[in-house]
Design a protein around this motif. Structure first.
Motif, short mmCIF file in Angstrom:
data_model
loop_
_atom_site.label_atom_id
_atom_site.label_comp_id
_atom_site.label_asym_id
_atom_site.label_seq_id
_atom_site.Cartn_x
_atom_site.Cartn_y
_atom_site.Cartn_z
N GLY A 34 0.77 -1.24 0.00
CA GLY A 34 0.00 0.00 0.00
C GLY A 34 0.80 1.29 0.00
O GLY A 34 0.22 2.37 0.10
N VAL A 35 2.10 1.21 -0.11
CA VAL A 35 2.93 2.42 -0.13
C VAL A 35 2.70 3.19 -1.43
O VAL A 35 2.56 2.61 -2.50
N GLY A 64 5.57 5.20 13.55
CA GLY A 64 4.25 5.29 12.95
C GLY A 64 3.57 6.62 13.12
O GLY A 64 3.68 7.28 14.15
N GLN A 65 2.87 7.05 12.08
CA GLN A 65 2.05 8.25 12.04
C GLN A 65 2.85 9.54 12.15
O GLN A 65 2.31 10.59 12.48
N VAL A 66 4.13 9.48 11.86
CA VAL A 66 4.91 10.71 11.76
C VAL A 66 4.42 11.51 10.55
O VAL A 66 4.10 10.93 9.50
N GLY A 67 4.37 12.83 10.70
CA GLY A 67 4.00 13.71 9.60
C GLY A 67 5.06 14.77 9.38
O GLY A 67 5.35 15.54 10.31
N ILE A 68 5.64 14.81 8.18
CA ILE A 68 6.69 15.77 7.87
C ILE A 68 6.20 16.66 6.75
O ILE A 68 5.92 16.19 5.64
N ALA A 69 6.08 17.95 7.02
CA ALA A 69 5.59 18.89 6.02
C ALA A 69 6.67 19.19 4.98
O ALA A 69 7.82 18.78 5.12
N GLY A 104 7.28 1.35 5.53
CA GLY A 104 6.16 0.60 6.06
C GLY A 104 4.87 0.79 5.28
O GLY A 104 4.74 1.70 4.44
N ALA A 105 3.89 -0.05 5.57
CA ALA A 105 2.63 -0.09 4.83
C ALA A 105 1.89 1.23 4.88
O ALA A 105 1.86 1.91 5.92
N ASN A 106 1.31 1.60 3.75
CA ASN A 106 0.45 2.78 3.61
C ASN A 106 1.16 4.09 3.91
O ASN A 106 0.52 5.08 4.27
N THR A 107 2.46 4.11 3.78
CA THR A 107 3.21 5.36 3.88
C THR A 107 3.17 6.07 2.53
O THR A 107 3.14 5.44 1.48
N CYS A 108 3.18 7.42 2.57
CA CYS A 108 3.13 8.23 1.35
C CYS A 108 4.33 9.17 1.32
O CYS A 108 4.62 9.85 2.31
N LYS A 120 14.83 3.78 8.00
CA LYS A 120 13.71 2.89 8.23
C LYS A 120 12.47 3.71 8.58
O LYS A 120 12.52 4.56 9.49
N ILE A 121 11.40 3.45 7.86
CA ILE A 121 10.16 4.22 8.00
C ILE A 121 9.02 3.27 8.35
O ILE A 121 8.83 2.25 7.68
N ASP A 122 8.27 3.61 9.37
CA ASP A 122 7.19 2.77 9.87
C ASP A 122 5.93 2.93 9.00
O ASP A 122 5.93 3.67 8.01
N ASN A 123 4.84 2.28 9.41
CA ASN A 123 3.57 2.39 8.71
C ASN A 123 2.95 3.77 8.88
O ASN A 123 3.17 4.46 9.88
#
Length: 276
Positions: A123-124, A200-205, A159-163, A179-182
């Motif tokens: 899902g990435v 998980g759920q990190v948000g970088i603008a 990780g899964a569903n990362t954009c 390394k990047i989590d879901n």
């Protein structure tokens, strides 16, 4: 051509049409194309022997690569040796994937390059337009051009569903061994150094720059155009609103050195406990 299906409930035969275009439905094609042009377009996609997926004739795929059934590799893409593309994944035009990289199910890669020995989970989405808009004099919201790429290094795991959005004024870059989590969002023009850890759920603008060996706890948020030095660690739920120029541990909203954040938290608990 049609296929006969037997309904389990009523035991009746139903005839459904099968389209000869192996890649897309005729109604999905641009309306200004003739029937002959559409046939030429879809016939450029053929089945890959090692896995059963579809690939464009102009793509360059190493014979050891696996393209599983249901996956599609578009024009001018490059797949190195021992690459594995999972079912349902789309490798867009002009994407390159390095040796022994594995891409899971239902991922979408476009406008990007991926290094060697990396793992991209289910899902990435990589290389889509970033969130860039401006308002003109008439008050209309217009889109800023998003025309650059994403560059992912070697030994990266996503990780899964990362954009990860592609760049507008500079390429978005993910350094080696990061390394990047879901469920992580990485905006356009972001540069992440090597050996970083994003939970998980990190948000970088957009347009953020991270140094090497940076660790972001779960749900950390970083505002746009912020720079973070190497060897910074951020506690979960922190929010970075300005540059962090020195290595060390930080936490809170806005993020401050960890010992200062702990004093703030302790003082707040005492105030709440003593309040009527």
């Amino acid at each position: 051509m049609a296929v006969r299906l037997l309904s389990r409930s009523r035991r009746t035969l139903v005839r459904l049409p099968l389209h000869r275009s192996g890649f897309r439905h005729v109604s999905d094609a641009p309306s200004d194309l003739s029937d002959e042009q559409m046939v030429k377009d879809t016939s450029a996609f053929v089945r890959w022997n090692n896995g059963g997926g579809l690939f464009h004739r102009s793509a360059r795929i190493d014979p050891t690569a696996v393209v599983e059934v249901g996956a599609v590799v578009h024009s001018d893409s490059v797949l190195g040796s021992d690459v594995r593309i999972g079912s349902g994944t789309v490798v867009g035009p002009s994407v390159s994937i390095g040796q022994s990289t594995k891409v899971g199910y239902n991922a979408v890669l476009s406008n990007c390059s991926v290094g060697q020995f990396s793992t991209i989970h289910n899902g990435v989405c990589v290389g889509q337009d970033g969130f860039g808009f401006f308002m003109n004099e008439e008050g209309h919201i217009l889109k800023k051009p998003q025309a650059l790429h994403v560059r992912i290094g070697d030994n990266v795991e996503i990780g899964a569903n990362t954009c990860i959005d592609r760049g507008s004024w500079r390429d978005t870059v993910i350094g080696d061994h990061t390394k990047i989590d879901n469920l992580v969002q990485i905006g356009h023009n972001v540069i992440i150094g090597k050996c970083c850890m994003l939970c998980g759920q990190v948000g970088i603008a957009g347009s953020v720059t991270l140094g090497d060996y940076v660790t972001l706890g779960g749900r950390v948020a970083i505002r746009d155009h912020v720079s973070i030095a190497s060897k910074v660690r951020l506690a979960a739920n922190s929010c970075v609103t300005k540059d962090l120029a020195e290595s060390g541990d930080y936490g809170g909203f806005p993020a401050v050195p960890i010992h200062e954040w702990r004093r703030q938290s302790a003082k707040l608990r005492r105030l709440c406990k003593n309040s009527p």
